[in-house]
Design a protein around this motif. Structure first.
Motif, PDB file in Angstrom:
ATOM      1  N   ILE A   4       0.807  -1.443  -0.485  1.00 12.51           N
ATOM      2  CA  ILE A   4       0.159  -0.085  -0.307  1.00 12.51           C
ATOM      3  C   ILE A   4       1.066   1.156   0.129  1.00 12.51           C
ATOM      4  CG2 ILE A   4      -0.695   0.175   2.385  1.00 12.51           C
ATOM      5  CD1 ILE A   4      -3.366   1.541   1.945  1.00 12.51           C
ATOM      6  N   VAL A   5       0.782   2.203  -0.634  1.00 11.66           N
ATOM      7  CA  VAL A   5       1.055   3.730  -0.907  1.00 11.66           C
ATOM      8  C   VAL A   5      -0.198   4.732  -0.401  1.00 11.66           C
ATOM      9  CG1 VAL A   5       2.692   5.079  -2.545  1.00 11.66           C
ATOM     10  CG2 VAL A   5       2.686   2.394  -3.429  1.00 11.66           C
ATOM     11  N   ILE A   6       0.185   4.738   0.496  1.00 12.91           N
ATOM     12  CA  ILE A   6       0.200   6.325   1.268  1.00 12.91           C
ATOM     13  C   ILE A   6       0.430   7.611   0.929  1.00 12.91           C
ATOM     14  CG2 ILE A   6      -0.819   7.072   3.065  1.00 12.91           C
ATOM     15  CD1 ILE A   6      -1.304   4.113   4.135  1.00 12.91           C
ATOM     16  N   ASP A   7      -0.103   8.320   0.280  1.00 11.20           N
ATOM     17  CA  ASP A   7       0.458   9.706  -0.382  1.00 11.20           C
ATOM     18  C   ASP A   7      -0.089  10.655   0.573  1.00 11.20           C
ATOM     19  OD1 ASP A   7       2.185  12.170  -1.377  1.00 11.20           O
ATOM     20  OD2 ASP A   7       0.793  11.598  -3.197  1.00 11.20           O
ATOM     21  N   LEU A   8       0.255  11.327   1.699  1.00 10.85           N
ATOM     22  CA  LEU A   8      -0.009  12.384   2.411  1.00 10.85           C
ATOM     23  C   LEU A   8       0.427  14.251   2.024  1.00 10.85           C
ATOM     24  CD1 LEU A   8      -1.705  12.858   5.525  1.00 10.85           C
ATOM     25  CD2 LEU A   8       0.955  13.123   6.872  1.00 10.85           C
ATOM     26  N   GLY A   9      -0.809  14.824   2.176  1.00  9.99           N
ATOM     27  CA  GLY A   9      -0.556  15.791   1.760  1.00  9.99           C
ATOM     28  C   GLY A   9      -0.903  16.682   1.920  1.00  9.99           C
ATOM     29  N   GLY A  10      -0.975  17.607   1.138  1.00 11.98           N
ATOM     30  CA  GLY A  10      -1.848  18.975   2.570  1.00 11.98           C
ATOM     31  C   GLY A  10      -2.228  18.949   2.955  1.00 11.98           C
ATOM     32  N   GLY A  11      -3.560  18.505   2.355  1.00  8.32           N
ATOM     33  CA  GLY A  11      -5.060  18.949   2.329  1.00  8.32           C
ATOM     34  C   GLY A  11      -5.962  17.708   2.595  1.00  8.32           C
ATOM     35  N   THR A  12      -5.093  16.515   1.282  1.00  3.08           N
ATOM     36  CA  THR A  12      -5.465  15.651   1.551  1.00  3.08           C
ATOM     37  C   THR A  12      -4.485  13.955   1.401  1.00  3.08           C
ATOM     38  OG1 THR A  12      -5.905  15.013  -1.210  1.00  3.08           O
ATOM     39  CG2 THR A  12      -6.959  16.103  -0.206  1.00  3.08           C
ATOM     40  N   THR A  13      -5.160  13.075   2.076  1.00  2.00           N
ATOM     41  CA  THR A  13      -4.110  11.285   1.827  1.00  2.00           C
ATOM     42  C   THR A  13      -4.636  10.969   0.897  1.00  2.00           C
ATOM     43  OG1 THR A  13      -3.468  11.595   4.521  1.00  2.00           O
ATOM     44  CG2 THR A  13      -3.281  10.137   3.084  1.00  2.00           C
ATOM     45  N   ASP A  14      -3.985  10.097  -0.417  1.00  2.00           N
ATOM     46  CA  ASP A  14      -4.123   9.139  -1.290  1.00  2.00           C
ATOM     47  C   ASP A  14      -3.714   7.933  -0.581  1.00  2.00           C
ATOM     48  OD1 ASP A  14      -5.209  11.575  -2.693  1.00  2.00           O
ATOM     49  OD2 ASP A  14      -3.551  11.918  -4.056  1.00  2.00           O
ATOM     50  N   TYR A  15      -4.296   7.061  -0.971  1.00  2.00           N
ATOM     51  CA  TYR A  15      -3.562   5.293  -0.630  1.00  2.00           C
ATOM     52  C   TYR A  15      -4.038   4.951  -2.111  1.00  2.00           C
ATOM     53  CZ  TYR A  15      -8.243   4.883   0.434  1.00  2.00           C
ATOM     54  OH  TYR A  15      -9.841   4.125   0.254  1.00  2.00           O
ATOM     55  N   LEU A  16      -3.308   3.488  -2.132  1.00  2.00           N
ATOM     56  CA  LEU A  16      -3.077   2.937  -3.219  1.00  2.00           C
ATOM     57  C   LEU A  16      -3.176   1.577  -2.838  1.00  2.00           C
ATOM     58  CD1 LEU A  16      -3.645   3.285  -7.022  1.00  2.00           C
ATOM     59  CD2 LEU A  16      -2.070   1.577  -6.494  1.00  2.00           C
ATOM     60  N   ALA A  17      -3.312   0.553  -2.929  1.00  2.00           N
ATOM     61  CA  ALA A  17      -3.174  -0.861  -2.423  1.00  2.00           C
ATOM     62  C   ALA A  17      -2.883  -1.543  -3.602  1.00  2.00           C
ATOM     63  CB  ALA A  17      -3.827  -1.031  -1.751  1.00  2.00           C
ATOM     64  N   TYR A  18      -1.991  -2.707  -4.093  1.00  2.00           N
ATOM     65  CA  TYR A  18      -1.648  -3.493  -4.457  1.00  2.00           C
ATOM     66  C   TYR A  18      -1.713  -5.094  -3.731  1.00  2.00           C
ATOM     67  CZ  TYR A  18       0.038  -0.692  -8.564  1.00  2.00           C
ATOM     68  OH  TYR A  18      -0.150  -0.161  -9.692  1.00  2.00           O
ATOM     69  N   ALA A  19      -2.541  -5.529  -4.333  1.00  2.00           N
ATOM     70  CA  ALA A  19      -2.699  -7.412  -4.260  1.00  2.00           C
ATOM     71  C   ALA A  19      -2.096  -8.168  -4.795  1.00  2.00           C
ATOM     72  CB  ALA A  19      -3.730  -8.109  -3.401  1.00  2.00           C
ATOM     73  N   ASP A  20      -1.275  -9.355  -5.335  1.00  2.00           N
ATOM     74  CA  ASP A  20      -1.018  -9.697  -6.143  1.00  2.00           C
ATOM     75  C   ASP A  20      -0.813  -9.387  -7.708  1.00  2.00           C
ATOM     76  OD1 ASP A  20      -1.313 -12.431  -5.168  1.00  2.00           O
ATOM     77  OD2 ASP A  20      -3.691 -12.335  -4.899  1.00  2.00           O
ATOM     78  N   ASP A  21      -0.202  -8.318  -7.524  1.00  2.00           N
ATOM     79  CA  ASP A  21      -0.194  -7.036  -8.769  1.00  2.00           C
ATOM     80  C   ASP A  21      -1.570  -6.714  -9.767  1.00  2.00           C
ATOM     81  OD1 ASP A  21       1.937  -6.113 -10.730  1.00  2.00           O
ATOM     82  OD2 ASP A  21       1.731  -7.524 -11.937  1.00  2.00           O
ATOM     83  N   VAL A  22      -2.349  -5.839  -8.607  1.00  2.00           N
ATOM     84  CA  VAL A  22      -3.570  -5.613  -9.215  1.00  2.00           C
ATOM     85  C   VAL A  22      -4.516  -4.643  -8.571  1.00  2.00           C
ATOM     86  CG1 VAL A  22      -6.274  -6.206  -9.808  1.00  2.00           C
ATOM     87  CG2 VAL A  22      -4.031  -7.828 -10.748  1.00  2.00           C
ATOM     88  N   VAL A  23      -4.711  -3.833  -8.419  1.00  2.00           N
ATOM     89  CA  VAL A  23      -4.606  -2.943  -7.756  1.00  2.00           C
ATOM     90  C   VAL A  23      -6.162  -3.316  -7.381  1.00  2.00           C
ATOM     91  CG1 VAL A  23      -5.715   0.073  -8.185  1.00  2.00           C
ATOM     92  CG2 VAL A  23      -4.387  -0.338  -8.558  1.00  2.00           C
ATOM     93  N   ALA A  24      -5.955  -2.931  -5.965  1.00  2.00           N
ATOM     94  CA  ALA A  24      -7.213  -4.366  -4.820  1.00  2.00           C
ATOM     95  C   ALA A  24      -8.123  -2.762  -4.476  1.00  2.00           C
ATOM     96  CB  ALA A  24      -6.477  -4.893  -3.762  1.00  2.00           C
ATOM     97  N   ALA A  25      -7.222  -1.981  -3.695  1.00  2.52           N
ATOM     98  CA  ALA A  25      -8.591  -0.339  -3.638  1.00  2.52           C
ATOM     99  C   ALA A  25      -7.225   0.506  -3.862  1.00  2.52           C
ATOM    100  CB  ALA A  25      -7.846  -0.828  -1.729  1.00  2.52           C
ATOM    101  N   ALA A  26      -7.901   2.004  -3.471  1.00  2.00           N
ATOM    102  CA  ALA A  26      -7.253   2.769  -3.518  1.00  2.00           C
ATOM    103  C   ALA A  26      -8.726   4.023  -3.155  1.00  2.00           C
ATOM    104  CB  ALA A  26      -7.147   3.091  -5.518  1.00  2.00           C
ATOM    105  N   GLY A  27      -8.295   5.104  -3.484  1.00  2.00           N
ATOM    106  CA  GLY A  27      -9.711   6.572  -2.683  1.00  2.00           C
ATOM    107  C   GLY A  27      -7.919   7.996  -2.186  1.00  2.00           C
ATOM    108  N   ALA A  28      -9.261   8.651  -1.768  1.00  2.00           N
ATOM    109  CA  ALA A  28      -9.125   9.649  -1.025  1.00  2.00           C
ATOM    110  C   ALA A  28      -9.308  10.229   0.387  1.00  2.00           C
ATOM    111  CB  ALA A  28      -8.590  10.730  -2.185  1.00  2.00           C
ATOM    112  N   ILE A  29      -8.617  10.658   1.370  1.00  2.00           N
ATOM    113  CA  ILE A  29      -9.647  11.010   2.505  1.00  2.00           C
ATOM    114  C   ILE A  29      -9.299  12.831   2.238  1.00  2.00           C
ATOM    115  CG2 ILE A  29     -10.097   9.432   3.638  1.00  2.00           C
ATOM    116  CD1 ILE A  29      -7.697   9.427   4.857  1.00  2.00           C
ATOM    117  N   GLY A  30     -10.561  13.529   2.785  1.00  2.00           N
ATOM    118  CA  GLY A  30      -9.898  14.743   3.353  1.00  2.00           C
ATOM    119  C   GLY A  30      -8.917  15.387   4.187  1.00  2.00           C
ATOM    120  N   VAL A  31      -7.337  14.613   4.991  1.00  2.00           N
ATOM    121  CA  VAL A  31      -7.267  14.466   5.720  1.00  2.00           C
ATOM    122  C   VAL A  31      -5.537  14.690   5.280  1.00  2.00           C
ATOM    123  CG1 VAL A  31      -6.503  14.082   7.941  1.00  2.00           C
ATOM    124  CG2 VAL A  31      -8.507  13.709   7.254  1.00  2.00           C
ATOM    125  N   GLY A  32      -5.077  15.617   5.486  1.00  2.00           N
ATOM    126  CA  GLY A  32      -3.765  16.024   5.261  1.00  2.00           C
ATOM    127  C   GLY A  32      -2.781  16.988   6.248  1.00  2.00           C
ATOM    128  N   GLY A  33      -1.331  17.175   5.756  1.00  2.00           N
ATOM    129  CA  GLY A  33      -0.737  17.121   6.235  1.00  2.00           C
ATOM    130  C   GLY A  33      -0.682  18.999   7.095  1.00  2.00           C
TER     131      GLY A  33
END
Length: 169
Positions: free
Chosen positions: A63-92
């Motif tokens: 899983i890669v979590i990118d904590l930005g200024g106003g949002t945090t994006d995430y993307l998870a891979y499982a078995d070489d496939v994107v299994a989950a992704a999204g963004a939440i309105g919380v950041g630095g």
């Protein structure tokens, strides 16, 4: 090429990532106005993941979590496939605001102290006697805050953010 093949069921397993089309088009139009050709638009969490993970990590699950200024994006891979992704309105910026409120210091000073002395790890080895000096600036008289308290404030917000992502995954 399914022509000539026989089947009873056609199925597709997919992950949809949606966003506000107007915002995406506005950004693309602004970039085009400065003379840059836009080939396509992509979810920033996917771009972050492509920049930092290896094919082996994708296969193993990551899983890669990118904590930005106003949002945090995430993307998870499982078995070489994107299994989950999204963004939440919380950041630095939320971390900075928490520091500002907790220690009653200006936002600019909170940002500075976050960058220079901040840590999301509430390390028990940090002594209660260790402090961070926040110098006077403008109408702010200056203040000294506990390094342990600073780390606790940051840890609390980051922990909350990670729990939110975990629930979504």
């Amino acid at each position: 090429d399914p022509e000539g093949l026989v089947g009873a069921k056609l199925a597709l397993n997919m992950l949809l990532i949606h966003g506000v089309r107007v915002r995406t088009h506005n950004v693309v139009n602004v970039v085009k106005e400065v003379g840059v050709e836009v080939a396509d638009a992509a979810f920033s969490g996917l771009c972050s993941a492509k920049a930092v993970i290896t094919p082996e990590q994708r296969r193993s699950g990551v899983i890669v979590i990118d904590l930005g200024g106003g949002t945090t994006d995430y993307l998870a891979y499982a078995d070489d496939v994107v299994a989950a992704a999204g963004a939440i309105g919380v950041g630095g910026d939320h971390v900075t605001n928490d520091i500002s409120l907790a220690f009653r210091i200006p936002t600019a000073q909170a940002e500075r102290v976050k960058r220079e002395a901040g840590s999301a790890v509430a390390d028990p080895a940090v002594q209660a006697s260790q402090h961070v000096v926040i110098p006077p600036e403008g109408g702010f008289a200056g203040r000294t805050v506990s390094l342990r308290s600073l780390h606790t404030v940051i840890h609390s917000r980051v922990d909350e953010t990670l729990v939110m992502i975990r629930k979504r995954i």
